[in-house]
Design a protein around this motif. Structure first.
Motif, PDB file in Angstrom:
ATOM      1  N   VAL A  60       0.741  -1.331   0.168  1.00 16.52           N
ATOM      2  CA  VAL A  60       0.091   0.098  -0.011  1.00 16.52           C
ATOM      3  C   VAL A  60       0.879   1.325   0.002  1.00 16.52           C
ATOM      4  CG1 VAL A  60      -1.812   1.361   1.200  1.00 16.52           C
ATOM      5  CG2 VAL A  60      -2.067  -1.292   1.045  1.00 16.52           C
ATOM      6  N   ALA A  61       1.754   1.254   0.861  1.00 15.39           N
ATOM      7  CA  ALA A  61       2.839   2.421   1.000  1.00 15.39           C
ATOM      8  C   ALA A  61       3.632   2.683  -0.287  1.00 15.39           C
ATOM      9  CB  ALA A  61       3.896   2.059   2.140  1.00 15.39           C
ATOM     10  N   ASP A  62       3.888   1.575  -0.981  1.00 14.85           N
ATOM     11  CA  ASP A  62       4.659   1.701  -2.319  1.00 14.85           C
ATOM     12  C   ASP A  62       3.667   2.267  -3.224  1.00 14.85           C
ATOM     13  OD1 ASP A  62       7.148   1.361  -3.755  1.00 14.85           O
ATOM     14  OD2 ASP A  62       5.831  -0.295  -4.740  1.00 14.85           O
ATOM     15  N   PHE A  63       2.455   1.738  -3.394  1.00 11.22           N
ATOM     16  CA  PHE A  63       1.582   2.393  -4.331  1.00 11.22           C
ATOM     17  C   PHE A  63       1.371   3.725  -4.092  1.00 11.22           C
ATOM     18  CE2 PHE A  63      -2.649   3.093  -6.132  1.00 11.22           C
ATOM     19  CZ  PHE A  63      -2.747   2.440  -7.196  1.00 11.22           C
ATOM     20  N   MET A  64       0.948   4.207  -2.672  1.00  7.63           N
ATOM     21  CA  MET A  64       1.261   5.755  -2.533  1.00  7.63           C
ATOM     22  C   MET A  64       2.424   6.566  -2.831  1.00  7.63           C
ATOM     23  SD  MET A  64      -0.867   5.255   1.487  1.00  7.63           S
ATOM     24  CE  MET A  64      -0.394   7.103   1.705  1.00  7.63           C
ATOM     25  N   ALA A  65       3.525   5.870  -2.682  1.00  9.90           N
ATOM     26  CA  ALA A  65       4.646   6.712  -2.872  1.00  9.90           C
ATOM     27  C   ALA A  65       4.836   6.739  -4.580  1.00  9.90           C
ATOM     28  CB  ALA A  65       5.845   5.854  -2.375  1.00  9.90           C
ATOM     29  N   MET A  66       4.530   5.807  -5.347  1.00  5.28           N
ATOM     30  CA  MET A  66       4.585   5.882  -6.728  1.00  5.28           C
ATOM     31  C   MET A  66       3.574   6.762  -7.159  1.00  5.28           C
ATOM     32  SD  MET A  66       7.153   3.808  -7.735  1.00  5.28           S
ATOM     33  CE  MET A  66       6.797   3.731  -9.595  1.00  5.28           C
ATOM     34  N   ASP A  67       2.459   6.962  -6.584  1.00  2.81           N
ATOM     35  CA  ASP A  67       1.552   7.866  -6.913  1.00  2.81           C
ATOM     36  C   ASP A  67       1.894   9.005  -6.801  1.00  2.81           C
ATOM     37  OD1 ASP A  67      -1.499   8.002  -7.680  1.00  2.81           O
ATOM     38  OD2 ASP A  67      -1.309   9.615  -6.007  1.00  2.81           O
ATOM     39  N   ALA A  68       2.413   9.483  -5.468  1.00  2.00           N
ATOM     40  CA  ALA A  68       3.039  10.572  -5.063  1.00  2.00           C
ATOM     41  C   ALA A  68       4.300  11.027  -6.040  1.00  2.00           C
ATOM     42  CB  ALA A  68       3.655  10.641  -3.765  1.00  2.00           C
ATOM     43  N   ALA A  69       4.963  10.264  -6.467  1.00  8.76           N
ATOM     44  CA  ALA A  69       6.335  10.515  -6.971  1.00  8.76           C
ATOM     45  C   ALA A  69       5.939  10.373  -8.767  1.00  8.76           C
ATOM     46  CB  ALA A  69       7.606   9.523  -6.894  1.00  8.76           C
ATOM     47  N   GLU A  70       4.716  10.143  -9.035  1.00  4.00           N
ATOM     48  CA  GLU A  70       4.502  10.295 -10.369  1.00  4.00           C
ATOM     49  C   GLU A  70       5.078   9.118 -11.290  1.00  4.00           C
ATOM     50  OE1 GLU A  70       4.835  14.548 -11.440  1.00  4.00           O
ATOM     51  OE2 GLU A  70       2.927  14.875 -10.841  1.00  4.00           O
ATOM     52  N   GLY A  71       5.229   8.122 -10.623  1.00  9.76           N
ATOM     53  CA  GLY A  71       5.867   6.892 -11.280  1.00  9.76           C
ATOM     54  C   GLY A  71       7.414   6.934 -11.307  1.00  9.76           C
ATOM     55  N   ASP A  72       7.960   7.779 -10.501  1.00 12.02           N
ATOM     56  CA  ASP A  72       9.540   7.924 -10.447  1.00 12.02           C
ATOM     57  C   ASP A  72       9.910   6.902  -9.392  1.00 12.02           C
ATOM     58  OD1 ASP A  72      12.084   8.560  -9.791  1.00 12.02           O
ATOM     59  OD2 ASP A  72      11.823  10.581 -10.591  1.00 12.02           O
ATOM     60  N   ARG A  73      10.312   5.696  -9.552  1.00 11.61           N
ATOM     61  CA  ARG A  73      10.926   4.819  -8.527  1.00 11.61           C
ATOM     62  C   ARG A  73      11.798   5.385  -7.747  1.00 11.61           C
ATOM     63  NH1 ARG A  73       8.249   0.890  -6.794  1.00 11.61           N
ATOM     64  NH2 ARG A  73       8.981   2.138  -4.893  1.00 11.61           N
ATOM     65  N   TRP A  74      12.841   5.985  -8.165  1.00 12.51           N
ATOM     66  CA  TRP A  74      13.803   6.831  -7.218  1.00 12.51           C
ATOM     67  C   TRP A  74      13.251   7.451  -6.219  1.00 12.51           C
ATOM     68  CZ3 TRP A  74      15.809  11.412  -5.802  1.00 12.51           C
ATOM     69  CH2 TRP A  74      17.202  11.383  -5.193  1.00 12.51           C
TER      70      TRP A  74
END
Length: 129
Positions: free
Chosen positions: A25-39
């Protein structure tokens, strides 16, 4: 035991595996917040208390004890109050949908709940979610 009518459970760590559930869930949120930027998403997760070495959230992490508003304030410290509310609403949607679809039950929980249900206990869940 005859006087006990109901049982109230905590969710994370009692019914579901906290790390197995909330990392996704947190990874999904972080990827959403980072607009798909993994780093960038990984930097957000680290700031929120995820330990990449142990692959676990630190006990005092925002994901262990905070709210979606806490996450928004950490990840987006310069948002206006209105934009914060939009971000919280988005994260509430993510945690609701992804949290339920990605939940990992702890071993034996389903059988235990079934056994308690057959004994007619009223059961509930108390959670920060």
């Amino acid at each position: 035991m005859a006087d006990i009518k109901g049982i109230l459970f905590d969710k994370d760590g009692t019914l579901v595996d906290f790390n197995a559930t909330w990392l996704g869930v947190a990874d999904f949120m972080a990827m959403d917040a980072a607009e798909g930027d993994r780093w960038k998403a990984d930097r957000l997760l680290a700031a929120a208390g995820f330990d990449f070495v142990s692959k676990r959230f630190k006990p005092d992490s925002i994901f262990a004890s905070g709210s979606n508003m806490d996450v928004v304030e950490l990840w987006f410290p310069r948002l206006s109050e209105e934009d914060q509310m939009h971000a919280v609403s988005r994260f509430n949607e993510i945690t609701s949908v992804q949290g339920s679809s990605m939940a990992v039950a702890l071993p034996g929980v389903l059988d235990s709940l079934r056994a308690l249900h057959t004994r007619s206990y009223r059961m509930g869940v108390a959670t920060n979610d």
